[in-house]
Design a protein around this motif. Structure first.
Motif, PDB file in Angstrom:
ATOM      1  N   ARG A  78       0.833  -1.211   0.000  1.00  0.00           N
ATOM      2  CA  ARG A  78       0.000   0.000   0.000  1.00  0.00           C
ATOM      3  C   ARG A  78       0.863   1.255   0.000  1.00  0.00           C
ATOM      4  O   ARG A  78       0.562   2.235  -0.688  1.00  0.00           O
ATOM      5  CB  ARG A  78      -0.937  -0.003   1.212  1.00  0.00           C
ATOM      6  CG  ARG A  78      -2.112  -0.950   1.080  1.00  0.00           C
ATOM      7  CD  ARG A  78      -3.177  -0.687   2.127  1.00  0.00           C
ATOM      8  NE  ARG A  78      -2.662  -0.742   3.483  1.00  0.00           N
ATOM      9  CZ  ARG A  78      -2.666  -1.833   4.268  1.00  0.00           C
ATOM     10  NH1 ARG A  78      -3.173  -2.965   3.816  1.00  0.00           N
ATOM     11  NH2 ARG A  78      -2.192  -1.787   5.490  1.00  0.00           N
ATOM     12  N   GLU A 110       2.315   1.701  -3.506  1.00  0.00           N
ATOM     13  CA  GLU A 110       1.285   2.200  -4.423  1.00  0.00           C
ATOM     14  C   GLU A 110       1.006   3.679  -4.180  1.00  0.00           C
ATOM     15  O   GLU A 110       0.861   4.462  -5.124  1.00  0.00           O
ATOM     16  CB  GLU A 110       0.004   1.384  -4.249  1.00  0.00           C
ATOM     17  CG  GLU A 110      -1.087   1.757  -5.223  1.00  0.00           C
ATOM     18  CD  GLU A 110      -2.329   0.896  -5.038  1.00  0.00           C
ATOM     19  OE1 GLU A 110      -3.404   1.370  -5.441  1.00  0.00           O
ATOM     20  OE2 GLU A 110      -2.219  -0.204  -4.498  1.00  0.00           O
ATOM     21  N   ASP A 111       0.959   4.073  -2.909  1.00  0.00           N
ATOM     22  CA  ASP A 111       0.715   5.470  -2.574  1.00  0.00           C
ATOM     23  C   ASP A 111       1.867   6.349  -3.064  1.00  0.00           C
ATOM     24  O   ASP A 111       1.643   7.449  -3.577  1.00  0.00           O
ATOM     25  CB  ASP A 111       0.526   5.614  -1.065  1.00  0.00           C
ATOM     26  CG  ASP A 111       0.003   6.975  -0.671  1.00  0.00           C
ATOM     27  OD1 ASP A 111      -0.743   7.572  -1.471  1.00  0.00           O
ATOM     28  OD2 ASP A 111       0.325   7.429   0.443  1.00  0.00           O
ATOM     29  N   ASN A 158       3.838   5.703  -5.602  1.00  0.00           N
ATOM     30  CA  ASN A 158       3.826   5.743  -7.067  1.00  0.00           C
ATOM     31  C   ASN A 158       2.721   6.634  -7.614  1.00  0.00           C
ATOM     32  O   ASN A 158       2.898   7.263  -8.656  1.00  0.00           O
ATOM     33  CB  ASN A 158       3.660   4.333  -7.642  1.00  0.00           C
ATOM     34  CG  ASN A 158       4.934   3.526  -7.532  1.00  0.00           C
ATOM     35  OD1 ASN A 158       6.026   4.078  -7.496  1.00  0.00           O
ATOM     36  ND2 ASN A 158       4.787   2.219  -7.457  1.00  0.00           N
ATOM     37  N   LYS A 159       1.583   6.708  -6.954  1.00  0.00           N
ATOM     38  CA  LYS A 159       0.436   7.428  -7.502  1.00  0.00           C
ATOM     39  C   LYS A 159       0.223   8.809  -6.906  1.00  0.00           C
ATOM     40  O   LYS A 159      -0.276   9.695  -7.572  1.00  0.00           O
ATOM     41  CB  LYS A 159      -0.838   6.600  -7.303  1.00  0.00           C
ATOM     42  CG  LYS A 159      -0.855   5.347  -8.138  1.00  0.00           C
ATOM     43  CD  LYS A 159      -2.145   4.606  -7.997  1.00  0.00           C
ATOM     44  CE  LYS A 159      -2.110   3.376  -8.886  1.00  0.00           C
ATOM     45  NZ  LYS A 159      -3.324   2.589  -8.782  1.00  0.00           N
ATOM     46  N   GLY A 160       0.573   8.990  -5.646  1.00  0.00           N
ATOM     47  CA  GLY A 160       0.241  10.261  -5.008  1.00  0.00           C
ATOM     48  C   GLY A 160       1.461  11.081  -4.663  1.00  0.00           C
ATOM     49  O   GLY A 160       2.505  10.559  -4.281  1.00  0.00           O
TER      50      GLY A 160
END
Length: 95
Positions: free
Chosen positions: A55, A58-59, A61-63
């Protein structure tokens, strides 16, 4: 008949010994069972830790908020136009 009874009793005792204390007996079975339960608990903890790491990846990479938070906490980033205040606690003096 008496000798047959003694032979059968000896065979029964031998089988009971192998069942309880012999190789692959119940004592070893309980040890292995406890080991499996400990390993399952360890695996559950590792799965939850891995999920948390995924998680976070992913955070990151995206935010951009997570990247900014890490930069502020770990690298001391200050944006242009911001003012940084550091508060130091003084030690209490003894009377």
């Amino acid at each position: 008949m008496r000798t047959l009874t003694l032979i059968l009793l000896a065979v029964l005792c031998s089988l009971q010994y192998h069942l309880w204390w012999g190789k692959n007996g119940l004592a070893e079975y309980h040890e292995v069972q406890a080991s499996v339960e400990r390993q399952m608990d360890d695996n559950e903890q590792l799965v939850s830790r891995n999920a948390l790491l995924y998680r976070e990846i992913e955070d990151l990479n995206k935010g951009l908020a997570a990247v900014e938070e890490l930069a502020r906490n770990d690298l001391g980033m200050i944006k242009p136009g911001e003012t940084f205040y550091r508060l130091l606690l003084t030690e209490k003096l003894k009377p």
